[in-house]
Write a protein that holds these residues in place. Structure first.
Motif, PDB file in Angstrom:
ATOM      1  N   LEU A  83       0.947  -1.285   0.072  1.00  0.00           N
ATOM      2  CA  LEU A  83      -0.155  -0.213  -0.101  1.00  0.00           C
ATOM      3  C   LEU A  83       0.850   1.164   0.077  1.00  0.00           C
ATOM      4  O   LEU A  83       1.701   1.331  -0.753  1.00  0.00           O
ATOM      5  CB  LEU A  83      -1.082  -0.072   1.043  1.00  0.00           C
ATOM      6  N   TRP A  84       0.813   2.155   1.137  1.00  0.00           N
ATOM      7  CA  TRP A  84       1.542   3.470   1.091  1.00  0.00           C
ATOM      8  C   TRP A  84       2.915   3.083   1.765  1.00  0.00           C
ATOM      9  O   TRP A  84       3.725   4.275   1.807  1.00  0.00           O
ATOM     10  CB  TRP A  84       0.573   4.437   1.850  1.00  0.00           C
ATOM     11  N   ALA A  85       3.231   1.825   2.349  1.00  0.00           N
ATOM     12  CA  ALA A  85       4.380   1.834   3.041  1.00  0.00           C
ATOM     13  C   ALA A  85       5.666   1.379   2.044  1.00  0.00           C
ATOM     14  O   ALA A  85       5.273   0.383   1.141  1.00  0.00           O
ATOM     15  CB  ALA A  85       4.447   0.715   4.153  1.00  0.00           C
TER      16      ALA A  85
ATOM     17  N   GLY B  89       9.121  -0.648  12.656  1.00  0.00           N
ATOM     18  CA  GLY B  89       8.803  -1.178  11.102  1.00  0.00           C
ATOM     19  C   GLY B  89       7.328  -1.154  10.878  1.00  0.00           C
ATOM     20  O   GLY B  89       6.658  -1.630  11.771  1.00  0.00           O
ATOM     21  N   SER B  90       7.096  -0.832   9.915  1.00  0.00           N
ATOM     22  CA  SER B  90       5.306  -0.944   9.501  1.00  0.00           C
ATOM     23  C   SER B  90       4.818  -2.088   9.375  1.00  0.00           C
ATOM     24  O   SER B  90       3.750  -2.333   9.779  1.00  0.00           O
ATOM     25  CB  SER B  90       5.284  -0.124   8.336  1.00  0.00           C
ATOM     26  N   GLY B  91       5.790  -3.170   9.347  1.00  0.00           N
ATOM     27  CA  GLY B  91       5.222  -4.553   9.167  1.00  0.00           C
ATOM     28  C   GLY B  91       4.734  -4.977  10.341  1.00  0.00           C
ATOM     29  O   GLY B  91       3.656  -5.679  10.555  1.00  0.00           O
TER      30      GLY B  91
ATOM     31  N   VAL C  65      10.010  11.326  21.428  1.00  0.00           N
ATOM     32  CA  VAL C  65       9.518   9.975  21.627  1.00  0.00           C
ATOM     33  C   VAL C  65       8.859   9.641  20.312  1.00  0.00           C
ATOM     34  O   VAL C  65       9.082   8.692  19.762  1.00  0.00           O
ATOM     35  CB  VAL C  65       8.795   9.649  22.800  1.00  0.00           C
ATOM     36  N   TYR C  66       7.722  10.628  19.859  1.00  0.00           N
ATOM     37  CA  TYR C  66       7.069  10.369  18.585  1.00  0.00           C
ATOM     38  C   TYR C  66       8.078  10.451  17.332  1.00  0.00           C
ATOM     39  O   TYR C  66       8.114   9.729  16.337  1.00  0.00           O
ATOM     40  CB  TYR C  66       5.976  11.413  18.459  1.00  0.00           C
ATOM     41  N   GLY C  67       8.800  11.391  17.073  1.00  0.00           N
ATOM     42  CA  GLY C  67       9.711  11.633  16.228  1.00  0.00           C
ATOM     43  C   GLY C  67       9.310  12.964  15.228  1.00  0.00           C
ATOM     44  O   GLY C  67       8.485  13.619  15.638  1.00  0.00           O
ATOM     45  N   ASP C  68       9.790  12.982  13.952  1.00  0.00           N
ATOM     46  CA  ASP C  68       9.544  14.140  13.053  1.00  0.00           C
ATOM     47  C   ASP C  68       8.589  13.720  11.836  1.00  0.00           C
ATOM     48  O   ASP C  68       8.875  14.385  10.917  1.00  0.00           O
ATOM     49  CB  ASP C  68      10.849  14.701  12.684  1.00  0.00           C
ATOM     50  N   HIS C  69       7.984  12.858  12.144  1.00  0.00           N
ATOM     51  CA  HIS C  69       6.977  12.163  10.746  1.00  0.00           C
ATOM     52  C   HIS C  69       5.633  11.662  11.374  1.00  0.00           C
ATOM     53  O   HIS C  69       5.727  11.255  12.506  1.00  0.00           O
ATOM     54  CB  HIS C  69       7.841  11.306   9.935  1.00  0.00           C
ATOM     55  N   VAL C  70       4.668  11.398  10.464  1.00  0.00           N
ATOM     56  CA  VAL C  70       3.577  10.726  10.959  1.00  0.00           C
ATOM     57  C   VAL C  70       3.423   9.337  10.237  1.00  0.00           C
ATOM     58  O   VAL C  70       3.446   9.248   8.783  1.00  0.00           O
ATOM     59  CB  VAL C  70       2.254  11.620  10.672  1.00  0.00           C
ATOM     60  N   SER C  71       3.319   8.306  10.713  1.00  0.00           N
ATOM     61  CA  SER C  71       3.271   6.973  10.452  1.00  0.00           C
ATOM     62  C   SER C  71       1.738   6.470  10.381  1.00  0.00           C
ATOM     63  O   SER C  71       1.190   6.876  11.425  1.00  0.00           O
ATOM     64  CB  SER C  71       3.981   6.100  11.014  1.00  0.00           C
TER      65      SER C  71
ATOM     66  N   SER D 154      10.175  -3.123   6.682  1.00  0.00           N
ATOM     67  CA  SER D 154      10.845  -3.093   7.727  1.00  0.00           C
ATOM     68  C   SER D 154      11.211  -1.733   8.542  1.00  0.00           C
ATOM     69  O   SER D 154      11.946  -1.582   9.342  1.00  0.00           O
ATOM     70  CB  SER D 154      12.186  -3.720   7.340  1.00  0.00           C
ATOM     71  N   SER D 155      10.574  -0.676   7.979  1.00  0.00           N
ATOM     72  CA  SER D 155      10.846   0.722   8.307  1.00  0.00           C
ATOM     73  C   SER D 155       9.565   1.409   8.613  1.00  0.00           C
ATOM     74  O   SER D 155       8.431   0.747   8.403  1.00  0.00           O
ATOM     75  CB  SER D 155      11.927   1.615   7.453  1.00  0.00           C
ATOM     76  N   PHE D 156       9.520   2.665   9.140  1.00  0.00           N
ATOM     77  CA  PHE D 156       8.328   3.309   9.195  1.00  0.00           C
ATOM     78  C   PHE D 156       7.703   3.765   7.948  1.00  0.00           C
ATOM     79  O   PHE D 156       8.408   3.956   7.005  1.00  0.00           O
ATOM     80  CB  PHE D 156       8.618   4.416  10.081  1.00  0.00           C
ATOM     81  N   ASP D 157       6.247   3.826   8.025  1.00  0.00           N
ATOM     82  CA  ASP D 157       5.657   4.252   6.935  1.00  0.00           C
ATOM     83  C   ASP D 157       5.096   5.718   7.010  1.00  0.00           C
ATOM     84  O   ASP D 157       3.951   5.929   7.250  1.00  0.00           O
ATOM     85  CB  ASP D 157       4.258   3.179   6.614  1.00  0.00           C
TER      86      ASP D 157
END
Length: 633
Positions: free
Chosen positions: A479-481, A563-565, A499-505, A485-488
């Protein structure tokens, strides 16, 4: 005039002040002496290093001088290289490389030092699948393997500064490279590399011949293996989390050097050392254990925006012992993917490098998750494989889920009677006794709903270990990922949230929503199973209501960089659980039938179970103790 009396307090005060001043003076002298000693030691080491550099530079200058005859070169080089001056006069004494290559890996071995100067994995790309860069485990002097040789005249020589003579041959389909550091035509130190077709594992032998008159063989040879690990994944923090040193003892037990800025461990009888970089590993194996080895791990990532080339700096120092005046070590190098099924095939306990968890969690991963997911991923896209994998696991767990929901339904039917006992009986102990009596008459086990839930916990934890370790997911999209093995990432934030980071998964958001609705739907049943709060004890009903909101928030915070998986697995898992719960409640659980069954059970004579008998005896004992205490008062 009144004579002053002796003031004991003043005397003690002056004595203490004098003592403190004396201690400070002595401590200062000790510190100064220590500093001077450390300074002198440092200056001596720097001087030795400079002398070595001068000798190496001089040797290189002599070698490069084409106007000097070989005989004269040999005489001049003996003053700096001792018994190994001969090696510097050979045609191979130059910055040159020999290539060893098969279908999966390409290696370049340098004449200078005889060590692998480049190791490139031909089937893996850096960062993402669209990258043109292949994964280089060794490149541009990020690695070093050095033996420190002590000569008969107490000269210290480093193999990294000396020239080896390469000879490349074939043995069937195997390529054999002999690298010899020569003292003369028949005396040498040899590194022998053997690369087989379609294999990441190399044979690596270290042996010597005829060096008894050149080297001081009364002491073992010190060696050091260094590697600065290149960043290979999209998320440097996620990759760095799984980068560590793992080593194995002779008895087959493995251990690791902990995470942190600077960590060090020392071990005896070591049979392999692995520099693990999440999805790739560099491993040195030996059939003759290293007697004692020291491992050092240094974290190179302080600022993810600046420190983006390397992740860790790994070092191993140990010794190679002489046998009858010669070195003879059968070893191996592995440069390749940290793939559980691949590492397991070598039968060298290398599968322990993959962090699948300990105890029951590791067993679930090794004997259920790895084989099942490996089968599914072999004939379908990875995203679909995760969904089908999740469905099969949840179906297998559905009988346990059914028992849990059935127990919750029985407790819900009994809830009015439990409330009546709570209102009527004020004494907590008697209230508990009557409640347990009600459970016994109704044929309901209050633990029946907890045990199935506890059985599912190991499977949940095992999934947290399995998906971050599954190299099959690397650079496979769904899909969009882009990379399971990493964030989507769907939105890049102009700022970073702790904690959350600089992006939205997105998958963690979907998983958090699914968790929220699942907990919302089951909160009433869980409240029915919980006991009324005892004096001084927390109210479990309130805690469960808080968890409805806390769990989704934790999913959002912690899984945003995972990881998005794994997030996809949790999303599908909760969706399926909600679906199973709705089906069970609609078609398999009838509150009227359960109520009728409970009433029928009450009319039947009951025999206490061991658990119920134990609980009754404990409560009776507690009640007797309470009555004795009241009488004493």
């Amino acid at each position: 005039m009144e004579q002053k009396k002796f003031d004991l307090n003043s005397f003690i005060g002056f004595a203490l002040i004098f003592g403190i001043i004396f201690w400070m003076m002595m401590n200062s002298q000790e510190n100064n002496a220590k500093e001077q000693k450390e300074k002198a030691k440092k200056e001596q080491l720097e001087k030795q290093q400079k002398n070595k550099q001068k000798e190496t530079k001089l040797a290189n200058t002599i070698v490069a001088d084409s106007t000097v005859s070989d005989t004269l070169k040999l005489q001049k080089l003996q003053s700096t290289l001792g018994g190994f001056a001969y090696s510097a006069t050979l045609p191979s004494a130059k910055e040159s490389y020999t290539v060893l290559e098969n279908e999966v890996i390409k290696l370049k071995i340098a004449n200078k030092g005889g060590y692998i100067a480049e190791a490139t994995l031909k089937n893996y790309k850096k960062f993402d699948k669209n990258s043109k860069e292949l994964v280089d485990l060794i490149k541009n002097n990020n690695a070093q393997f050095n033996l420190e040789l002590l000569t008969k005249d107490n000269r210290t020589l480093n193999t990294k500064d000396l020239f080896f003579e390469p000879v490349l041959t074939k043995n069937g389909n195997d390529q054999v490279l002999s690298m010899k550091l020569k003292a003369d035509a028949n005396s040498y130190l040899e590194y022998q590399y053997v690369i087989k077709p379609n294999d990441y594992m190399l044979d690596f032998d270290i042996k010597s011949q005829g060096l008894k008159n050149v080297l001081n063989t009364s002491k073992p040879v010190d060696f050091q293996w260094d590697l600065k690990t290149y960043r290979n994944e999209k998320s440097i923090s996620y990759e760095n989390r799984y980068a560590e040193i793992i080593f194995e003892y002779e008895d087959g037990k493995d251990d690791y050097v902990g995470q942190g800025k600077d960590k060090e461990e020392t071990a005896e009888k070591v049979t392999y050392v692995a520099y693990k970089q999440h999805f790739f590993s560099s491993i040195l194996l030996t059939k003759t254990p290293f007697e004692k080895a020291t491992f050092h791990s240094h974290n190179l990532v302080d600022d993810e925006k600046k420190d983006t080339i390397f992740t860790k700096d790994f070092k191993t120092t140990s010794t190679l012992a002489f046998q009858n005046g010669e070195l003879d070590y059968k070893m191996n190098w592995f440069y390749g993917p940290t793939d559980y099924r691949l590492l397991d095939k070598y039968d060298r306990n290398l599968d322990e490098i993959v962090p699948l968890g300990w105890g029951i969690f590791g067993w679930i991963n090794k004997f259920i998750f790895v084989p099942l997911f490996g089968l599914l991923s072999s004939f379908m896209p990875l995203g679909i494989a995760i969904i089908l994998f999740t469905i099969l696991i949840k179906i297998a767990m559905s009988p346990i889920t059914f028992k849990s929901f059935l127990s919750q339904a029985k407790m819900k039917v009994l809830r009015p009677e439990i409330n009546e006992i709570n209102e009527r009986v004020k004494d907590p102990m008697k209230r508990q006794q009557e409640t347990m009596g009600l459970y016994s008459k109704a044929g309901v086990n209050p633990m029946a709903g907890c045990i199935p839930a506890l059985i599912q916990i190991p499977f949940m934890y095992a999934s947290f270990q399995f998906f971050p370790s599954a190299i099959e997911l690397r650079q496979k999209g769904f899909l969009w990922a882009d990379d399971l093995s990493s964030f989507d990432e769907i939105i890049k934030l102009p700022f970073s949230i702790p904690v959350y980071g600089d992006h939205v998964s997105l998958f963690p958001i979907l998983a958090a929503i699914a968790i929220f609705f699942y907990m919302k739907m089951t909160s009433g049943d869980q409240a029915a199973m919980s006991q009324p709060p005892q004096e001084g004890m927390p109210d479990m009903t309130k805690i469960m209501k808080m968890m409805i909101y806390i769990s989704p928030v934790m999913m959002l915070l912690f899984f945003n960089n995972y990881g998005s998986g794994l997030s996809l697995y949790n999303f599908i898992s909760n969706l399926i659980t909600i679906g199973i719960m709705l089906v069970i409640k609609k078609y398999f659980i009838d509150s009227d039938k359960i109520h009728a069954q409970i009433q029928e059970n009450k009319s039947k004579p009951k025999t206490e179970s061991k658990f119920q008998k134990k609980m009754r005896e404990m409560m009776e004992q507690a009640e007797n103790q309470k009555q004795l205490q009241n009488k004493k008062k």
